[in-house]
Every structure is written in C-alpha cells, then in structure tokens.
Design a protein around this motif. Structure first.
Motif, PDB file in Angstrom:
ATOM      1  N   SER A   1       4.651  30.904   5.956  1.00  0.00           N
ATOM      2  CA  SER A   1       3.354  31.582   6.071  1.00  0.00           C
ATOM      3  C   SER A   1       2.809  31.986   4.709  1.00  0.00           C
ATOM      4  O   SER A   1       1.628  31.784   4.422  1.00  0.00           O
TER       5      SER A   1
ATOM      6  N   THR B   1       1.777  28.843   2.533  1.00  0.00           N
ATOM      7  CA  THR B   1       0.591  28.186   3.086  1.00  0.00           C
ATOM      8  C   THR B   1      -0.657  29.039   2.850  1.00  0.00           C
ATOM      9  O   THR B   1      -1.705  28.520   2.453  1.00  0.00           O
ATOM     10  N   ALA B   2      -0.539  30.337   3.078  1.00  0.00           N
ATOM     11  CA  ALA B   2      -1.672  31.236   2.822  1.00  0.00           C
ATOM     12  C   ALA B   2      -2.032  31.247   1.340  1.00  0.00           C
ATOM     13  O   ALA B   2      -3.218  31.285   0.977  1.00  0.00           O
ATOM     14  N   THR B   3      -1.031  31.188   0.473  1.00  0.00           N
ATOM     15  CA  THR B   3      -1.277  31.142  -0.965  1.00  0.00           C
ATOM     16  C   THR B   3      -2.049  29.880  -1.332  1.00  0.00           C
ATOM     17  O   THR B   3      -3.010  29.926  -2.106  1.00  0.00           O
TER      18      THR B   3
END
Length: 172
Positions: A108, A111-113
């Motif tokens: 998470s 991927t968010a980064t």
C-alpha cells in the motif's frame, strides 16, 4: 538496460512504474505466502528497486538550479535516513501486523508513493533520439550475447542478489 529505459521513457514514468512493480511484488507475497512466492516476489521487487534507483539518480542529476553535488548530497542523506528508519519501522510493523500484514502495508505504501510522485515530480529528461545523446545505436538484446557482457551482468547481479537475500532474512 535501465539506463536505456530512462533515456527513452523519462525518469518520472519509470519512477512511478517501478513503485507499482514493487508494490505488486509485495502484494504477490501477501496473497501467495510461500517460500517460492518470496523468491519470485523479491526478484521482482529487486528489479523494480533497481529501475527506481537508476531513474531517481538520473532525475536528481538532471535537476537544475544548484550544483549536482548538492542535489546528490541531499539524495544520499534521504537514502541514509530511510536505511536507518526503515528497519526499525518494519520491525514494529511485523510485530504489530504480522508478516502478512507487513507485506500488505508495504504494498500500500509503495503504490501510494508511486501515485503521489506522478503528481509531485516533473517528467524529467526524455531523449527523443532513439540512439540517445551519445550517438550510439539503440539497445538490442543481441548486445547481451557477448562473454564480457554476461560476466559484467553476473558480477553486478550476484552481489545485489546476495544483499537482497541477506536483508530479507536478516531480521529473522
């Protein structure tokens, strides 16, 4: 090959895609928890991390304004802080969420980064000339067929692979 990809696709695109690739590798290990999955996931993670490192270093080198040594100094400082804090946070994460939960949280976060970096950083340098700025011809798979190239790739791969395996199982 990562350098050729950066020259063709630009740094931002490869930074974001390598974040998604490493996130997918973490998610794979979370969904399929086994030793084989760990091997496959860490191999894919290592490829993503290598492309990320090359793209980020090219991006840092292309940032204008200050001299490149200052930019790389800040980059090195950020990497050192990450290497200092990362194991501590991952240990706490494994203790609180378990190994499976840690893989899910890592997927998470990375991927968010990657999604966030797409909007934060500029596109970076992109070569419109398929031969690159040096005038050399485009990368071909046949270029990897020589003995010297194979030895160079293996000599680069083996320490990185050993470091990855060591760092993966060191906390255990």
């Amino acid at each position: 090959p990562a350098g050729f990809l950066v020259a063709r696709l630009g740094t931002r695109r490869l930074i974001v895609q390598s974040c998604f690739l490493t996130g997918a590798a973490c998610l794979y290990v979370y969904i399929f928890p086994s030793l084989l999955s760990l091997f496959i996931g860490l191999t894919v993670f290592g490829v993503g991390w290598t492309v990320f490192a090359v793209a980020v270093q090219c991006h840092v080198g292309a940032i204008g304004g200050r001299d490149a040594s200052s930019n790389f100094g800040w980059y090195g400082t950020a990497v050192a802080i990450g290497q200092m804090i990362g194991p501590l946070l991952s240990g706490v994460l494994i203790d609180t969420a378990g190994k499976g939960g840690a893989w899910l949280v890592m997927a998470s976060i990375v991927t968010a980064t990657g999604a966030g970096l797409y909007f934060v950083i500029g596109p970076g340098p992109v070569s419109s000339d398929p031969r690159g700025s040096s005038g050399r011809s485009r990368f071909r798979l046949s270029d990897l067929a020589g003995l010297a190239t194979a030895v160079g790739i293996l000599s680069s791969f083996i320490p990185i692979f050993a470091l990855g395996v060591r760092s993966s199982f060191f906390p255990v």
